[in-house]
Structure formats: structure tokens, C-alpha cells
Design a protein around this motif. Structure first.
Motif: not given
Length: 219
Positions: A47-52, A89, A91
Motif C-alpha cells: 500500500i503506497e501510503d504506508m511508505n512514509e 503522518d 500511518v
């Protein structure tokens, strides 16, 4: 740490800034503050939004501890622990305020030190769309110091049980630490290996590594 399950191939690195400060509150007692400020980097999650990357949630503890050990040589402290939703963020944190009790006890016998730290955190306020928090931490530890070289071998586990998700996370850490001085400053460098003996289905697995640099300010 590397992840498995649906998150296979993902990784998470955490840099903890952890000041521990004893403050005298009379002839017989100290209050020892322990604050954990995590800087988190997450990569390769599906899930791209997890890459923080950024600041995670801060955990703060205050231990009220007698200055003198017990008659049997135990050093102990009890007090509150707080979870602060400081993540940069959504996440990287739980978006929940949490509170609970914490305690630590340890004993030194010759070159050996052994003990345990425990706490439990319940969420008390936060975003309605985020999961409630009810987590127990169990951290038994043991170490052996070679007095001539000031080298320490250590073994511990930072086991947590999530009562909401009914899941254990059990990383076992083996470490070697060396004390040294640069000018007047005393420091300790710790290197270690971590093995995940148990984790949630999509959690970390296998082996990981850790490094720690501690600045010591003895009175």
C-alpha cells in the motif's frame, strides 16, 4: 526489520532517541524519566501510503524509585506511562492518547545484572476511526560485564501483547556493548542481532539488526 505475509518484502527502520534522566525528590527518592522518541522509515509496503518517513508516537514513563536498594539488593521503580500521538503522518502512529502503569526491577550480583520492565497502555482518547489500544509490554533482560574491558554481553526480549488484536510480538535481542571515552565524555556503543520469535501475520519476521550509542553523564 523485514516483514512477511501480505507485507512480504517491506521494511521498517526506527531510530529511537531515548533520554533517561534521574531527578532527586528528597533524601530517599528519585523520579526517573524515560522518554522514547521514534524516527521511523517505512519502505516497500504494497500500500503506497504506508511508505512514509517521520516522527512516530512518543512514549513517556516516570519511575518513582528509592535511592537505596532493598535489603536483598533489588533496585525498583513504579509509576505512570503515557502514549502521545505525535506521529507526523497517520500511518506512523495510532492517533490515540494512552496511559497506564509501568514498573521496573533489577538486581546486580557481581558481573551479572538481571531484571524486567513491564507496562500496560490503554487508549483514552483519539480518532474514532482508529483502533483502540490495549497493549502489554514485557521486557526481561540479563547482562554480563567484563570488568577489565568494560565489555557487556546482553540478552533481552521486548515482547508485546495486543489485547485488541489478540496477537504477540516477540523480538529476542542479543547484544554486545563496549564502554569508552572521547575526551571527558563517557559513551557506550552497542551492536546486536534481533530474531522475531513471534509476530502478527503481516508483521516483521526473521532477523534484524540494531545499533545503539549511549552518552553517560555520571554524577
Amino acid at each position: 526489520d523485514e516483514f512477511g505475509g501480505a507485507n512480504d518484502g517491506a521494511s521498517k527502520s526506527v531510530l529511537n532517541i531515548q533520554p533517561i534522566v534521574p531527578v532527586s525528590i528528597g533524601e530517599d527518592w528519585n523520579v526517573i524519566t524515560r522518554t522514547i522518541v521514534p524516527l521511523v522509515d517505512q519502505q516497500d509496503f504494497p500500500i503506497e501510503d504506508m511508505n512514509e518517513s517521520g516522527l512516530g508516537d512518543v512514549t513517556a514513563s516516570q519511575f518513582f524509585s528509592p535511592k537505596a536498594p532493598t535489603s536483598r539488593g533489588w533496585i525498583w521503580g513504579v509509576g505512570p506511562v503515557e502514549l502521545l500521538p505525535t506521529a507526523s503522518d497517520e500511518v506512523l502512529g495510532g492517533e490515540q492518547w494512552g496511559v497506564g502503569p509501568t514498573a521496573v526491577a533489577l538486581k546486580q550480583v557481581g558481573p551479572w545484572t538481571a531484571g524486567a520492565l513491564v507496562n500496560h497502555i490503554w487508549s483514552v482518547y483519539g480518532e474514532d476511526d482508529r483502533a483502540d489500544i490495549s497493549t502489554t509490554l514485557l521486557q526481561p533482560f540479563a547482562s554480563y560485564i567484563f570488568q577489565k574491558t568494560k565489555t557487556t554481553l546482553g540478552l533481552n526480549t521486548e515482547s508485546t501483547y495486543d489485547w485488541e488484536g489478540e496477537a504477540w510480538s516477540v523480538p529476542v535481542n542479543a547484544t554486545i556493548a563496549q564502554m569508552f571515552k572521547i575526551g571527558p565524555q563517557i559513551m557506550q556503543l552497542t551492536l546486536g542481532a534481533r530474531y522475531w520469535a513471534e509476530s502478527p501475520d503481516d508483521g516483521p519476521e526473521g532477523w534484524g539488526a540494531r545499533a545503539q550509542l549511549t552518552f553517560l553523564f555520571p554524577k
